[in-house]
Scaffold this active site. Structure first.
Site, PDB file in Angstrom:
ATOM      1  N   THR A 258     121.599  63.433  33.325  1.00 34.11           N
ATOM      2  CA  THR A 258     122.455  62.380  33.207  1.00 34.11           C
ATOM      3  C   THR A 258     123.179  62.625  31.632  1.00 34.11           C
ATOM      4  OG1 THR A 258     121.064  60.952  31.843  1.00 34.11           O
ATOM      5  CG2 THR A 258     120.890  60.669  34.054  1.00 34.11           C
ATOM      6  N   ASP A 259     124.346  61.824  31.732  1.00 32.68           N
ATOM      7  CA  ASP A 259     124.828  61.551  30.332  1.00 32.68           C
ATOM      8  C   ASP A 259     123.828  60.693  29.663  1.00 32.68           C
ATOM      9  OD1 ASP A 259     126.524  61.553  28.292  1.00 32.68           O
ATOM     10  OD2 ASP A 259     128.442  60.891  29.262  1.00 32.68           O
ATOM     11  N   TRP A 260     124.088  60.529  28.389  1.00 28.72           N
ATOM     12  CA  TRP A 260     123.150  60.076  27.599  1.00 28.72           C
ATOM     13  C   TRP A 260     122.825  58.451  27.653  1.00 28.72           C
ATOM     14  CZ3 TRP A 260     122.472  64.824  27.675  1.00 28.72           C
ATOM     15  CH2 TRP A 260     121.885  65.507  26.865  1.00 28.72           C
ATOM     16  N   TRP A 261     121.596  58.233  28.341  1.00 27.12           N
ATOM     17  CA  TRP A 261     121.253  57.054  28.778  1.00 27.12           C
ATOM     18  C   TRP A 261     121.822  56.705  30.222  1.00 27.12           C
ATOM     19  CZ3 TRP A 261     123.330  57.195  23.797  1.00 27.12           C
ATOM     20  CH2 TRP A 261     122.412  57.553  22.780  1.00 27.12           C
TER      21      TRP A 261
END
Length: 790
Positions: A705-708
């Site tokens: 994922t992108d961050w979070w």
């Protein structure tokens, strides 16, 4: 106590509001030695110079040695080497602005004027403010220029150089305001004063993405030259001086169309929506729109750029292989072209192979870019033959009724730049590639997922397995994965829980793989990630390379690959395993704040550049993570906004660049985007990640994922939510590992293992599939063929 809690919640809301999308990342300072990877400075300088695009020149450039120039504009000192955010916040060991570059060149410049700018810019009142996350400057307010200052400079100086700068960044969109997309009143007044006083005025644009250029027409002959220098990294000033003085002949070409007005861009009415954007223009992005139905709106076309010399192109042959000889994409069309330098100085030329498809039942653009190449430096009178090739996928159209890429019958005409190069005639429709419907309500996604659920590896617990034994061939991956506990399987699906993990280099973006002791005891080593596209974002001094747009404007894949090979060497020096790059989303609209990070409006150019970055880094043993998959085309509410588009636009424009990168460079990892695509967040999007990326394109790497990520439940399987929903889509790893944005240690939300073994719950086979994807990454970058740790 209750009052303190209320105040705390209120302040958190204030912070969240200030952060815009609630995704602010910690900004850190550098420490330690100012290490510079051998050879990288020279490549940054060359890349910055080759990316410069000369839009206009009446002969004032190149500047002549010995003639005095007067430099106007505060960006001569407060230079934007790159944009802001995770794709730009690199602690460079040094940064060369324009004036330093001119001094290094030995240029003669108006010293009283330069001193005036130094004094004004250096004063406490006017010192450049770099801002903070999501609130960075779009420009630095210009020094008011009195007419007498320009007139005084003109008495001793032979020519004027006016510098105008712009920046944007992550969480920071360009805006339709003066000082962002448009010139300020002070900048216009500066141009008025300088062009009135000087007979020869050149403008240099220090920008990361396209801005309004209508003023170049308004000033007309009062401007002798216009040069886009982009944001060229830590060697920017030297690179620009090389071009200004002819040490490097400008050979950059535009990676985007520059329209006369913002309103002329086909996405202008459908950009910046806080809940959703309708991609109403379909496939007609950039030149596909302008060259088809709005030529009069173009100020500087895609692929445009001047040189100090002239070239003649002579297409020699156009031949086409038998259908099917080009592999899964069908036949291959090959053009041979001779390029001759017919001017008076050495230079390089970019050759673009364009295809004009026939009209048919499927609406098509006037022409599409199918291949490109760049000559070596050619001396006056010297020639070089280039071979350009394209497969049928590059000239096909996606038919949403048949869910296939097709070539409709008719004549396919080709050109080398604007020189006709030949054609071929197709008698009947040819199916280039048959696909499945994706990201569409017509798909029975639940059944598609059930039909493709993986089996479970049988558990063998006769001995403790070590990952190094899998690398050496003593044990199989299936046996290793089968022996992992539930907690170990869960840990492999997420990062360590925070940015700047103690398991990695200071300032790292996060760590995955061996994030718990049990895994590390089994030889699963921590995998360290770092931003980003413009160089390593660490608490260390790292090389700052040119922005993505500048690199795309070089049209030089070999140079970009060589540059990122040295970035890969720097990764090895600092103990970084995964570079969160390249950023490669399409320039759908010039206001996107991260356009500087990305490459182009065209998927072919974007995909080829991205593949060059990946090959360079991975040749040194590290991994690249192309991002953001997919349709991350704005920063406004990027983590909740829905990109709504046709399957044809998705496949021909917004996935095509990723496909090229995947097929040509095999990146070890891929990052999903924050946004929704047709109602489904990318980090839960089974069709994007499994149907297209893995099954259709054959991708065998890991997806993060992108961050979070956003919390959500699966519409197809009501028992699954959050991490279980994500793993079912085969998005392998949640980064940095926690669901919260301010976590300092990992805290499970309990969603992954909650339904394990239950009817329609997550299956052990799915957990094992994700574990394999992660462990294969660990093997590739942490172990040698003999099972030895690198």
């Amino acid at each position: 106590m209750k009052l303190k809690k209320k105040i705390g919640k209120f302040m958190q809301r204030v912070v969240d509001h200030a952060m815009g999308n609630g995704l602010m990342q910690e900004e850190t300072a550098a420490s330690g030695e100012k290490y510079i990877t051998p050879g990288i400075s020279a490549l940054i300088r060359r890349s910055g110079a080759e990316g410069c695009v000369l839009l206009k020149n009446d002969g004032v450039l190149p500047l002549k040695e010995g003639e005095e120039i007067a430099v106007f504009g505060r960006c001569q000192l407060d230079w934007f080497c790159v944009g802001y955010g995770s794709g730009g916040d690199v602690h460079a060991p040094y940064r060369v602005n324009l004036m330093e570059g001119l001094r290094n060149m030995g240029a003669k410049y108006n010293r009283p004027l330069a001193q005036a700018y130094r004094a004004w810019c250096g004063s406490e009142e006017h010192r450049a403010d770099e801002g903070w996350w999501g609130h960075w400057p779009m420009n630095h307010p210009e020094m008011p220029l009195a007419a007498h200052m320009a007139e005084s400079a003109a008495k001793t100086s032979d020519a004027a150089l006016v510098v105008i700068g712009r920046a944007a960044g992550e969480d920071r969109e360009n805006t339709l305001e003066k000082g962002s997309y448009y010139l300020t009143e002070e900048e216009l007044a500066m141009l008025d004063a300088v062009t009135a006083a000087f007979r020869r005025t050149a403008v240099v644009l220090n920008i990361g993405s396209i801005m309004d250029m209508e003023w170049t027409e308004r000033y007309g002959e009062r401007l002798s030259a216009v040069l886009i220098a982009w944001q060229g990294g830590m060697e920017s000033g030297n690179a620009l001086a090389d071009v200004l003085y002819g040490k490097v002949n400008p050979c950059g070409r535009l990676a985007d169309t520059i329209a006369r007005r913002y309103e002329d861009y086909p996405s202008s009415g459908h950009f910046g929506g806080r809940e959703y954007n309708e991609y109403a223009e379909g496939i007609f992005v950039g030149y596909r729109h302008f060259d088809t139905c709005a030529k009069e709106a173009v100020l500087y076309p895609f692929g445009y750029g001047l040189s100090y010399t002239e070239f003649r192109l002579m297409p020699k042959s156009l031949k086409r292989s038998a259908h099917g000889a080009g592999g899964p994409e069908g036949a291959v069309t090959e053009m041979a072209v001779e390029v001759k330098n017919i001017g008076g100085c050495s230079g390089r030329e970019v050759v673009m192979l364009w295809c004009r498809p026939p009209k048919g039942c499927i609406e098509k653009p006037a022409h599409v870019l199918t291949a490109f190449a760049k000559t070596r430096e050619l001396a006056p009178g010297e020639s070089q033959e280039l071979i350009l090739k394209c497969d049928d996928k590059a000239i096909s159209s996606y038919d949403e009724r048949r869910h296939a890429f097709l070539l409709e019958p008719g004549e396919y005409r080709f050109a080398a730049n604007d020189v006709e190069a030949g054609s071929f005639l197709l008698q009947e429709t040819a199916v280039v590639e048959k696909c499945e419907a994706v990201c569409s309500p017509e798909v029975n996604l639940r059944q598609r997922i059930l039909d493709n659920l993986p089996g479970e590896a049988a558990v063998k617990r006769d001995k403790a397995l070590i990952l190094g034994d899998v690398a050496s061939g003593k044990d199989t991956m299936d046996d290793f994965v089968a022996g992992l506990s539930d907690d170990e399987l869960e840990a492999l699906t997420r990062g360590h829980g925070m940015m700047n993990s103690p398991l990695g280099a200071p300032g790292n973006a996060g760590v995955l793989g061996g994030v718990i002791p049990g895994l590390r005891e089994k030889g699963v080593l921590p995998v360290v990630c770092a931003d980003g596209p413009a160089g390593l974002r660490l608490q260390k001094y790292c090389a700052l390379v040119p922005c993505g747009t500048a690199l795309a404007c070089t049209w030089n894949c070999e140079l970009v690959e060589e540059l990122y090979r040295l970035v890969g060497a720097e990764m090895k020096h600092y103990g970084v395993d995964v570079l969160l790059a390249p950023g490669m989303n399409i320039h759908r609209n010039p206001l996107c704040g991260r356009n500087f990070e990305y490459f182009s409006e065209d998927p072919l150019l974007s995909g080829k550049m991205a593949a060059a970055v990946v090959r360079g880094v991975q040749s040194m043993g590290g991994a690249c993570c192309p991002k953001h998959f997919a349709c991350n085309n704005q920063e406004t509410k990027r983590n909740i906004c829905d990109s709504r588009l046709s399957e044809r636009a998705l496949r021909e424009i917004y996935l095509r660049n990723f496909e090229i990168c995947i097929r040509e460079s095999s990146p070890h990892t891929v990052m999903t985007s924050y946004n929704k695509v047709n109602g489904v967040w990318s980090h839960y999007n089974y069709d994007l990640v499994t149907t297209v990326l893995r099954r259709e394109w054959g991708y065998e790497g890991m997806v993060m994922t992108d961050w979070w990520m956003q919390k959500s439940g699966s519409p197809e399987f009501p028992k699954l939510k959050n991490n279980a929903y994500r793993v079912r889509a085969q998005v392998d790893v949640l980064m940095p590992g926690d669901m919260g944005h301010v976590a300092k240690k990992y805290k499970s939300d309990g969603s992954l293992l909650k339904t394990l073994g239950q009817p329609e719950g997550i299956t052990r086979g799915e957990l094992q599939r994700t574990a394999r994807n992660v462990l294969e990454l660990v093997l590739k970058i942490k172990y040698g063929e003999k099972g030895e740790k690198r």
